[in-house]
Design a protein around this motif. Structure first.
Motif, short mmCIF file in Angstrom:
data_model
loop_
_atom_site.label_atom_id
_atom_site.label_comp_id
_atom_site.label_asym_id
_atom_site.label_seq_id
_atom_site.Cartn_x
_atom_site.Cartn_y
_atom_site.Cartn_z
N LYS A 49 11.37 31.32 62.97
CA LYS A 49 12.39 31.47 61.93
C LYS A 49 12.95 32.35 62.60
CE LYS A 49 12.78 31.77 57.27
NZ LYS A 49 11.69 32.81 56.28
N ARG A 50 12.93 33.38 62.90
CA ARG A 50 13.46 34.91 62.38
C ARG A 50 14.54 33.75 64.02
NH1 ARG A 50 8.58 38.16 62.97
NH2 ARG A 50 7.46 38.04 61.37
N HIS A 51 13.92 33.49 64.84
CA HIS A 51 14.76 33.81 65.96
C HIS A 51 15.82 33.17 65.41
CE1 HIS A 51 15.90 33.28 70.15
NE2 HIS A 51 16.29 31.98 70.00
N LEU A 52 15.76 32.22 64.48
CA LEU A 52 16.99 30.91 64.46
C LEU A 52 17.88 31.69 62.99
CD1 LEU A 52 15.02 27.21 63.87
CD2 LEU A 52 16.61 28.21 65.78
N GLU A 53 16.97 32.57 62.86
CA GLU A 53 17.85 33.02 61.59
C GLU A 53 19.41 33.90 61.80
OE1 GLU A 53 15.06 34.81 58.93
OE2 GLU A 53 15.82 33.43 57.57
N ALA A 54 18.46 35.24 63.88
CA ALA A 54 19.54 35.80 64.10
C ALA A 54 20.33 34.97 64.49
CB ALA A 54 18.48 36.70 64.98
N ALA A 56 22.04 32.47 64.12
CA ALA A 56 22.61 31.73 62.67
C ALA A 56 23.23 32.94 62.33
CB ALA A 56 22.06 30.86 62.27
N GLU A 57 23.37 33.88 62.27
CA GLU A 57 23.68 35.66 61.84
C GLU A 57 25.17 35.58 63.12
OE1 GLU A 57 24.92 38.73 58.90
OE2 GLU A 57 24.13 36.94 59.33
N ARG A 60 27.83 33.30 62.37
CA ARG A 60 28.35 33.57 61.68
C ARG A 60 29.91 34.63 61.66
NH1 ARG A 60 28.74 36.43 57.75
NH2 ARG A 60 27.20 38.32 58.45
#
Length: 91
Positions: A49-54, A56-57, A60
């Protein structure tokens, strides 16, 4: 009569296998192996999840940079980051 004994024997074997399996599950749960496996699975999920959030950021931010550069090329002034210009409704 032989068919009945075959069915009884089959049922008995199925019951014994089920009881042995249940005992195995209980022993595994008591030893903490099930909990340890669950904790390890959740830990892997959190890392993912952390990897995906990073990622995605990064997407963005890159998209924002591209849009700002495109606006600059066509002579539009990009709104400052975080501004509510063009938001379209009140909160």
């Amino acid at each position: 009569m032989i068919a009945l004994l075959g069915k009884v024997g089959s049922t008995l074997v199925t019951g014994l296998v089920g009881a042995a399996a249940w005992d195995g599950v209980k022993k595994a749960a008591d030893s903490g192996a099930v909990r340890e496996g669950a904790v390890a699975a959740v830990a892997v999920g959190l890392k993912g999840k952390r990897h995906l959030e990073a990622g995605a950021e990064r997407v963005r931010l890159t998209t924002g940079d591209i849009v700002a550069e495109a606006r600059e090329r066509v002579g539009e002034q990009a709104p400052p980051p975080g501004s509510d210009v063009g938001h379209g409704h009140d909160h």
